[in-house]
Design a protein around this motif. Structure first.
Motif, PDB file in Angstrom:
ATOM      1  N   SER A 147       0.826  -1.211   0.000  1.00 28.30           N
ATOM      2  CA  SER A 147       0.000   0.000   0.000  1.00 28.30           C
ATOM      3  C   SER A 147       0.858   1.257   0.000  1.00 28.30           C
ATOM      4  N   ALA A 148       1.907   1.264   0.825  1.00 29.48           N
ATOM      5  CA  ALA A 148       2.770   2.447   0.916  1.00 29.48           C
ATOM      6  C   ALA A 148       3.421   2.748  -0.426  1.00 29.48           C
ATOM      7  N   ILE A 149       3.922   1.722  -1.097  1.00 25.52           N
ATOM      8  CA  ILE A 149       4.565   1.916  -2.401  1.00 25.52           C
ATOM      9  C   ILE A 149       3.540   2.377  -3.434  1.00 25.52           C
ATOM     10  N   GLY A 150       2.330   1.819  -3.381  1.00 23.47           N
ATOM     11  CA  GLY A 150       1.277   2.235  -4.306  1.00 23.47           C
ATOM     12  C   GLY A 150       0.874   3.682  -4.084  1.00 23.47           C
ATOM     13  N   ILE A 151       0.786   4.095  -2.835  1.00 19.36           N
ATOM     14  CA  ILE A 151       0.421   5.478  -2.509  1.00 19.36           C
ATOM     15  C   ILE A 151       1.500   6.439  -2.983  1.00 19.36           C
ATOM     16  N   LEU A 152       2.748   6.098  -2.732  1.00 20.52           N
ATOM     17  CA  LEU A 152       3.843   6.947  -3.217  1.00 20.52           C
ATOM     18  C   LEU A 152       3.782   7.071  -4.741  1.00 20.52           C
ATOM     19  N   GLY A 153       3.545   5.939  -5.409  1.00 17.59           N
ATOM     20  CA  GLY A 153       3.465   5.941  -6.869  1.00 17.59           C
ATOM     21  C   GLY A 153       2.351   6.828  -7.385  1.00 17.59           C
ATOM     22  N   ALA A 154       1.208   6.799  -6.703  1.00 20.57           N
ATOM     23  CA  ALA A 154       0.073   7.631  -7.125  1.00 20.57           C
ATOM     24  C   ALA A 154       0.394   9.118  -6.993  1.00 20.57           C
ATOM     25  N   LEU A 155       1.353   9.438  -6.117  1.00 19.22           N
ATOM     26  CA  LEU A 155       1.736  10.830  -5.896  1.00 19.22           C
ATOM     27  C   LEU A 155       3.029  11.196  -6.609  1.00 19.22           C
ATOM     28  N   GLY A 156       3.441  10.347  -7.547  1.00 20.87           N
ATOM     29  CA  GLY A 156       4.617  10.649  -8.357  1.00 20.87           C
ATOM     30  C   GLY A 156       5.937  10.390  -7.676  1.00 20.87           C
ATOM     31  N   MET A 157       5.936   9.526  -6.654  1.00 20.59           N
ATOM     32  CA  MET A 157       7.161   9.196  -5.938  1.00 20.59           C
ATOM     33  C   MET A 157       7.377   7.691  -5.962  1.00 20.59           C
ATOM     34  N   SER A 158       8.564   7.264  -5.556  1.00 16.04           N
ATOM     35  CA  SER A 158       8.853   5.840  -5.434  1.00 16.04           C
ATOM     36  C   SER A 158       9.738   5.627  -4.223  1.00 16.04           C
ATOM     37  N   GLU A 159       9.931   4.368  -3.847  1.00 16.02           N
ATOM     38  CA  GLU A 159      10.790   4.086  -2.696  1.00 16.02           C
ATOM     39  C   GLU A 159      12.231   4.520  -2.950  1.00 16.02           C
ATOM     40  N   ASP A 160      12.606   4.665  -4.218  1.00 13.40           N
ATOM     41  CA  ASP A 160      13.955   5.121  -4.551  1.00 13.40           C
ATOM     42  C   ASP A 160      14.174   6.584  -4.168  1.00 13.40           C
ATOM     43  N   ASP A 161      13.069   7.328  -3.974  1.00 19.22           N
ATOM     44  CA  ASP A 161      13.184   8.719  -3.544  1.00 19.22           C
ATOM     45  C   ASP A 161      13.472   8.822  -2.048  1.00 19.22           C
ATOM     46  N   LEU A 162      13.359   7.688  -1.339  1.00 12.49           N
ATOM     47  CA  LEU A 162      13.538   7.673   0.102  1.00 12.49           C
ATOM     48  C   LEU A 162      14.744   6.824   0.476  1.00 12.49           C
ATOM     49  N   LYS A 163      15.155   6.917   1.696  1.00 14.57           N
ATOM     50  CA  LYS A 163      16.072   5.931   2.263  1.00 14.57           C
ATOM     51  C   LYS A 163      15.182   4.874   2.901  1.00 14.57           C
ATOM     52  N   ALA A 164      14.635   4.029   2.028  1.00 15.55           N
ATOM     53  CA  ALA A 164      13.566   3.118   2.438  1.00 15.55           C
ATOM     54  C   ALA A 164      14.081   1.949   3.260  1.00 15.55           C
ATOM     55  N   GLN A 165      13.317   1.590   4.278  1.00 21.82           N
ATOM     56  CA  GLN A 165      13.580   0.409   5.079  1.00 21.82           C
ATOM     57  C   GLN A 165      12.329  -0.453   5.110  1.00 21.82           C
ATOM     58  N   SER A 166      12.510  -1.726   5.417  1.00 26.79           N
ATOM     59  CA  SER A 166      11.400  -2.691   5.354  1.00 26.79           C
ATOM     60  C   SER A 166      11.238  -3.367   6.707  1.00 26.79           C
ATOM     61  N   LEU A 167      10.567  -2.677   7.624  1.00 25.03           N
ATOM     62  CA  LEU A 167      10.409  -3.160   8.993  1.00 25.03           C
ATOM     63  C   LEU A 167       8.954  -3.526   9.265  1.00 25.03           C
ATOM     64  N   ASN A 168       8.748  -4.506  10.135  1.00 28.72           N
ATOM     65  CA  ASN A 168       7.385  -4.852  10.519  1.00 28.72           C
ATOM     66  C   ASN A 168       6.843  -3.832  11.522  1.00 28.72           C
ATOM     67  N   TYR A 169       5.607  -4.048  11.978  1.00 29.16           N
ATOM     68  CA  TYR A 169       4.959  -3.095  12.892  1.00 29.16           C
ATOM     69  C   TYR A 169       5.851  -2.775  14.094  1.00 29.16           C
ATOM     70  N   THR A 170       6.259  -3.823  14.809  1.00 28.39           N
ATOM     71  CA  THR A 170       7.000  -3.630  16.052  1.00 28.39           C
ATOM     72  C   THR A 170       8.325  -2.926  15.818  1.00 28.39           C
ATOM     73  N   ALA A 171       9.052  -3.363  14.799  1.00 21.65           N
ATOM     74  CA  ALA A 171      10.352  -2.756  14.501  1.00 21.65           C
ATOM     75  C   ALA A 171      10.185  -1.317  14.030  1.00 21.65           C
ATOM     76  N   THR A 172       9.102  -1.028  13.302  1.00 21.59           N
ATOM     77  CA  THR A 172       8.848   0.337  12.834  1.00 21.59           C
ATOM     78  C   THR A 172       8.628   1.290  13.996  1.00 21.59           C
ATOM     79  N   THR A 173       7.748   0.912  14.924  1.00 19.01           N
ATOM     80  CA  THR A 173       7.458   1.806  16.048  1.00 19.01           C
ATOM     81  C   THR A 173       8.675   1.947  16.967  1.00 19.01           C
ATOM     82  N   SER A 174       9.438   0.867  17.133  1.00 23.61           N
ATOM     83  CA  SER A 174      10.641   0.928  17.953  1.00 23.61           C
ATOM     84  C   SER A 174      11.679   1.860  17.329  1.00 23.61           C
ATOM     85  N   ALA A 175      11.884   1.729  16.018  1.00 26.18           N
ATOM     86  CA  ALA A 175      12.862   2.571  15.325  1.00 26.18           C
ATOM     87  C   ALA A 175      12.442   4.036  15.349  1.00 26.18           C
TER      88      ALA A 175
END
Length: 309
Positions: A147-175
């Motif tokens: 969903s996040a990648i699709g939303i970025l794409g709809a707004l003319g962005m991609s994960e390459d525009d970010l320093k993207a990381q791939s964390l689950n719920y727990t790791a995301t909130t902890s980070a």
């Protein structure tokens, strides 16, 4: 990480990854233990085990929607909980799925809310401000990441525009809490545990989408619709506008009709028990069964719907 995701998906489909067969004991794929899918799957498994003769089921922790759709379609699990947008892609054979998958819906369950979270004092005010930032887009194989990648794409962005990381719920909130990332995405029910717990110890904001951004997202991904979330839906979090998408209970389209009928019947006849544990299932009603219009109901679910109506 893109390559890793493709390898994981290919392994699921080819059967190279070993899963417990459900010949004797059925499984329902859920998600992270800190999300809503896991307790909901556990509650459904308990109800089905108690009400359907000779039926044993357990909830399985998974990476979420993409993995659940694949494992259902390839008969690695009987049922799964997934975002409607992901199931739509699986049904249509669109990325991240390499082919059309044998999926069907038992029922729509409840809407999922898109949370793009940042610290309350962050200078990130909009989605475009995420460019060049460290952002967790969700775990590989999860509906959050898709969903996040699709939303970025709809707004003319991609994960390459970010320093993207791939964390689950727990790791995301902890980070996010520890300042290791600038922003994190969680797509879950309103009041999802991971976000609720984070807001009890940290001051955060959820980025609000503009009307124009929401329109672009709905045009690109029709299963997403705008949702206004009131202030203090989470502790000290201001109001925000965001896309939302329905979650669904998914099975293989060729699953036994009578079994799926019994699962559907049992779920709705015991829905009050489900709601005691999972409040967002107040949205899980017979009238809402077909909220995901692009993927057909399974024949067993349709039989139940026709019967009660």
């Amino acid at each position: 990480m893109k390559n890793l995701s493709k390898k994981v998906i290919a392994a699921f489909i080819s059967g190279a990854v070993s899963f417990s067969a459900f010949a004797d004991n059925f499984t329902i794929g859920t998600g992270s233990q800190s999300g809503t899918y896991y307790p909901l799957g556990g509650t459904l498994a308990k109800i089905w085990g108690e009400t359907i003769p000779d039926f044993n089921m357990r909830a399985e922790v998974t990476a979420g929607s993409v993995e659940n759709s694949i494992k259902v379609a390839t008969n690695k699990q009987l049922a799964g909980i997934a975002m409607g947008s992901v199931v739509q892609k699986a049904h249509d054979g669109k990325k991240p799925f390499p082919m059309k998958m044998d999926v069907a819906v038992v029922s729509a369950l409840y809407p999922n809310v898109v949370h793009f979270m940042v610290p309350a004092d962050s200078d990130i005010k909009s989605i475009s401000d995420l460019k060049g930032k460290k952002v967790s887009l969700g775990a590989p194989g999860s509906g959050t990441r898709t969903s996040a990648i699709g939303i970025l794409g709809a707004l003319g962005m991609s994960e390459d525009d970010l320093k993207a990381q791939s964390l689950n719920y727990t790791a995301t909130t902890s980070a996010l809490a520890n300042g290791q990332i600038d922003a994190g995405v969680i797509v879950g029910s309103l009041g999802v545990g991971a976000v609720t717990e984070l807001t009890l110890t940290r001051d955060i904001r959820v980025l609000s989408f503009s009307a124009d951004e929401l329109a672009k997202i709905s045009e690109a991904m029709p299963s997403f619709q705008a949702l206004e979330v009131p202030a203090n839906s989470y502790n000290n979090v201001p109001a925000f506008n965001t896309p939302a998408v329905w979650n669904v209970l998914v099975v293989n389209k060729n699953a036994d009709t009578e079994l799926v009928y019994n699962m559907t019947k049992s779920m709705f006849e015991n829905i009050d028990q489900v709601r005691q544990s999972i409040k967002v299932t107040s949205y899980t009603t017979v009238d809402n069964m077909q909220m995901l219009g692009g993927v057909p109901l399974h024949a067993g679910a349709q039989k139940y719907l026709d019967e009660v109506k």
